[in-house]
Design a protein around this motif. Structure first.
Motif, PDB file in Angstrom:
ATOM      1  N   GLN A 278      73.244 -37.363 -83.976  1.00 52.20           N
ATOM      2  CA  GLN A 278      72.253 -36.352 -84.364  1.00 52.20           C
ATOM      3  C   GLN A 278      71.520 -35.835 -83.142  1.00 52.20           C
ATOM      4  N   CYS A 279      71.136 -34.560 -83.179  1.00 55.91           N
ATOM      5  CA  CYS A 279      70.152 -34.098 -82.204  1.00 55.91           C
ATOM      6  C   CYS A 279      69.179 -33.168 -82.908  1.00 55.91           C
ATOM      7  N   GLY A 280      67.956 -33.159 -82.435  1.00 53.94           N
ATOM      8  CA  GLY A 280      66.928 -32.310 -83.027  1.00 53.94           C
ATOM      9  C   GLY A 280      65.797 -32.103 -82.048  1.00 53.94           C
ATOM     10  N   GLU A 312      76.415 -31.080 -87.703  1.00 51.05           N
ATOM     11  CA  GLU A 312      75.573 -29.948 -87.323  1.00 51.05           C
ATOM     12  C   GLU A 312      76.419 -28.736 -86.929  1.00 51.05           C
ATOM     13  N   GLU A 315      75.334 -25.805 -84.864  1.00 53.11           N
ATOM     14  CA  GLU A 315      74.997 -26.076 -83.466  1.00 53.11           C
ATOM     15  C   GLU A 315      76.229 -26.248 -82.588  1.00 53.11           C
ATOM     16  N   GLY A 407      72.433 -27.972 -89.375  1.00 57.18           N
ATOM     17  CA  GLY A 407      71.828 -28.574 -88.189  1.00 57.18           C
ATOM     18  C   GLY A 407      70.485 -29.235 -88.490  1.00 57.18           C
ATOM     19  N   PHE A 408      69.851 -28.861 -89.603  1.00 57.34           N
ATOM     20  CA  PHE A 408      68.524 -29.383 -89.962  1.00 57.34           C
ATOM     21  C   PHE A 408      68.639 -30.901 -90.110  1.00 57.34           C
ATOM     22  N   ASP A 409      67.843 -31.616 -89.324  1.00 55.61           N
ATOM     23  CA  ASP A 409      68.047 -33.049 -89.107  1.00 55.61           C
ATOM     24  C   ASP A 409      68.113 -33.891 -90.387  1.00 55.61           C
TER      25      ASP A 409
HETATM   26 CA   LIG Z   1      69.708 -31.210 -85.762  1.00 57.58          CA
END
Ligand SMILES: [Ca+2]
Ligand SMILES: [Ca+2]
Ligand SMILES: [Ca+2]
Ligand SMILES: [Ca+2]
Ligand SMILES: [Ca+2]
Lengths: 512, 512
Positions: A278-280, A312, A315, A407-409
């Motif tokens: 994950q990335c945010g 995601e 992204e 992409g929303f975590d």
């Molecule tokens: Ca994210």
């Protein structure tokens, strides 16, 4: 003293050149006009995380970062000039060689595979936690699930069962007011079902209201399951209101506890780990520090036979060629199919796939969506892409896989957990405070400043890569932390109590 | 004894005929073949809540209930026959006279208008509760808001402020991963803003993560507000993580409490009440008991100058002509415009407006969507329709208004509360356990059996209408209860603690 002599005392600002082919470098420290670094004399102010030209780049020539084109110069750029949206165009580039599987680096097993201490379940999967879940088919039963969890925690009953990590109410805002069939329904049912049988739950009670669209009886039939010692269902309407339902859930969990608490951690191979990437709240350092370090750790997991889930979809849009080149033609086609689905999904909702990078991304130094996507893909290391899954589908493959999620975590992590992820690693630059239940989530800071400012929330400081720690060393640190956390060490977000508000199934379609 | 003589001892089953023009009656008790009721000899088994033909109805002839056509006979129907989906077609009927405002009954004020004890706020609106709200711009700050609310409640600080009803974290699953402009963004911003300035909050703190799409700074600018004694904002990223943010929210609320707790209830006219009308988990009795009784209470409120909000657009679909005929041409056009919007919304999402009545509705005796919609519209009494609002728009009119919302209960109620509703009345047949914060919500049972089975959840038993209590008497009982609840009497759902999981803004558009 004159200004000139003052500036001559400045330490040389640090820069990062990510690949030998790059014609831009990234400023680790802010660069002032007149600063000399790596033999180039800066002619602009370059903010931290932004890019400086290493040599002359003519209008129309590609900008190269990560050894990959990230955009095209829209004007002639001199060495030492700031390179950003004012002199770069995001014009679509030829993706070059789209042949399948030409880019992946095989991760052959070597040495003794790593192990961890996990809860082996009867379905063959392994849990990293031992929770009891109270699932809800609809928002209308959310409060009842929470009341029941609170009642049990208040009763002190769990004090006799130290081996139970807690009671988790899994609540959400949907389950009714949606079409009874189609994509939205399927996604929600898969998500619910993935949680219901997740190996981090020793036992599950699922509670509905009774008249909702997502009928528990139908779900059981479609998923082919029956009531058992570890899985019970009920509805508020049949049970007769709030108090009786809370009492019945409490009583059922009381009966389930002895068996649930008899589970013991045992030594299991790392191949039974499934890691959600994950990335945010990304920043200019995400692609330079935390993401490639996590990619290194992901490769170590894959080498040991484990599973790593990249997600995601919005992204990675723009960098999909990098993944296709690491996949078989069939898997590459599946990925391209999902991207085409996304183009339709966003178009029919009046949105765009290329609304990235965001204003915040741009302020942090990301110039084009391709640049941002390259950074996002870095989380997945260099392994072969083995499979592509839809949201919340059960993940059966080992190695690196892709799951199509927003992409929303919280929505993305919910899909990965439903798919079976028993660990999450979350890179963040601006500082996310995400936490998940029933799955532990490690947070990786991309920069030291944020790591120290939000130290109660961050598990690992990848900012040290800018201070001389190698990507490899940080990658091994992450992998070792994963094994410890999988074995029971609590993450920062677990210690703070996160995870009761972060179950957010992807809601597709009309709310009616 | 023979079966025949046994059946002759049966009490005559109760039926309801709702209008002198009706050619069907509704079975209050199940009717057996051979039963004689109102002079008709039943020739089928008629389940409770289902319809029986009063006279011969030829194929093609309309079925009349509520004095309105609800469908067309698809076969010849004999007196005493069961009338349901097997012999009724839902074929669209001519709506007849669509002229505006020909159907409404004016509700002229008479006598002394009713009053209640409310909290007068500086903006001229009046609260029915005195809560402190912790609002969240994004799911990423949901847990922090809950931690802060728990910390304050645990601290015992509120013991010194008996006049504060509690600290309410308003959390949800969106705020990021959506387009930065357009319908979805506007709906979410209106909803947030409606809660932020709701008169049932004495003070509000709004907490964000920092990098989300729904930026607090942008929202303040667009809504034209600034920080004040009663409204403070912060982000987790600026504040420096979970613990510091929880501490800062607690400190801010500590400072806000003395002023918030100084608010006192005072006598206010009923014209300052704004009632959200809701139904959920409808059954065959909804349209016969609770809905028309609530309509009577709504007319009493309108007569006293108050505001009543009808919503749930998909549930009035098919009966819109009844509302248009109670409205000015401009207001009628606005309503038809929203229905056309819904046709596009559902079509582009692969859904249908006419997926109603649901299987549960049909089992309960509702045959056609028109029949169901007529019952839903009955909640709004007979007043003139004064205005049509979009979801979560601030409601400024008095009298009966319509707000366009989905039918899904928490989403619909969230829109009404954002619009300013300070009371909710919720009719239910199957048994909903809905509760709301910061607005008290009364639940009206449509039948006595469910009322007694779920007595801890139900506030008023409209099932008594089937046992001889008049609609008018029940309507007055509801209206009196509304005044008491507005003045501070706690509803069943408030006593149980509902409302922390039921804030569900309407999510329109792609999740990205
Ligand atoms: Ca994210
Ligand atoms: Ca807890
Ligand atoms: Ca991201
Ligand atoms: Ca409803
Ligand atoms: Ca309804």
């Amino acid at each position: 003293m004159s200004d000139v002599s003052l500036s001559s005392f400045r330490a040389e600002p640090r820069i990062l050149r990510l690949d030998g082919a790059d014609n831009v470098v990234v400023a680790v420290d802010a660069i002032q006009p007149g600063d000399r670094t790596s033999g180039v004399l800066a002619c602009d102010r370059i903010p931290r995380g932004h890019k400086m030209a290493l040599r002359r780049i003519s209008a129309g020539e590609p900008l190269i970062k990560f050894g990959q084109p990230i955009g095209v110069a829209s004007a002639d750029i001199a060495p030492g000039e700031w390179v950003h949206v004012h002199n770069v165009s995001a014009t679509t580039l030829p993706h070059g060689d789209f042949d399948a599987a030409t880019l992946a680096v095989d991760q052959p097993a070597f040495g003794v595979p790593s192990t961890f201490q996990g809860y082996r379940r009867s379905d063959g999967r392994t849990g990293t936690r031992n929770y009891i879940g109270i699932l809800t088919s609809v928002n209308c039963s959310a409060s009842v699930a929470r009341f029941a969890a609170e009642a049990i925690e208040r009763s002190g009953l769990l004090d006799s069962y130290r081996n139970i990590d807690g009671i988790v109410p899994i609540v959400h805002g949907t389950g009714c007011g949606l079409a009874e069939r189609g994509e939205g329904y399927e996604v929600l049912r898969r998500t619910q079902w993935g949680y219901a049988c997740h190996p981090n739950f020793a036992a599950v009670v699922m509670v509905g209201l009774g008249c909702e669209v997502l009928q528990i009886a139908r779900m059981k039939k479609e998923c082919g399951v029956e009531e058992s010692d570890g899985f019970r269902t009920l509805t508020i309407q049949e049970t007769g209101g709030t108090r009786r339902t809370v009492d019945q859930i409490s009583g059922t969990i009381r009966e389930m506890l002895p068996r649930a608490a008899s589970a013991r951690r045992e030594t299991r191979p790392a191949s039974e780990l499934m890691l959600g990437l994950q990335c945010g709240g990304s920043d200019g350092y995400s692609a330079l520090t935390a993401n490639p370090a996590l990619g290194f750790a992901s490769d170590l997991l894959v080498r040991d036979g484990g599973t790593s889930i990249l997600s995601e979809t919005p992204e990675i849009y723009g960098a999909e060629h990098l993944l296709v080149r690491r996949a078989s033609p069939r898997v590459g086609d599946r990925l391209m199919e999902r991207l085409r689905w996304w183009e339709g999904y966003t178009a029919r909702n009046g949105a765009e796939m290329n609304n990235n990078p965001s204003p915040g991304n741009k302020a942090g130094g990301l110039t084009t969506i391709l640049e941002k996507s390259l950074g996002a893909v870095a989380k997945s290391g260099q392994a072969v892409l083995q499979a592509v899954y839809e949201y919340a589908e059960p993940v059966r493959s080992h190695g690196l896989v892709f799951m199509d999620t927003p992409g929303f975590d919280p929505v993305s992590a919910t899909g990965q957990v439903a798919g079976g992820a028993n660990l999450i690693c979350f890179t963040t630059g601006r500082g996310s405070v995400f936490g998940c239940k029933p799955v532990p989530s490690l947070k990786l800071a991309t920069n030291s400043e944020m790591y120290h400012r939000m130290t109660d929330d961050m598990d690992i400081n990848c900012g040290e890569i800018l201070e001389g720690v190698s990507l490899e060393a940080k990658g091994r640190e992450i992998f070792d932390a994963l094994l410890r956390v999988a074995s029971g060490e609590r993450t920062k977000s677990e210690r703070l109590g996160y995870g009761d508000a972060e179950f957010v199934p992807w809601q597709i379609g009309a709310v009616m």
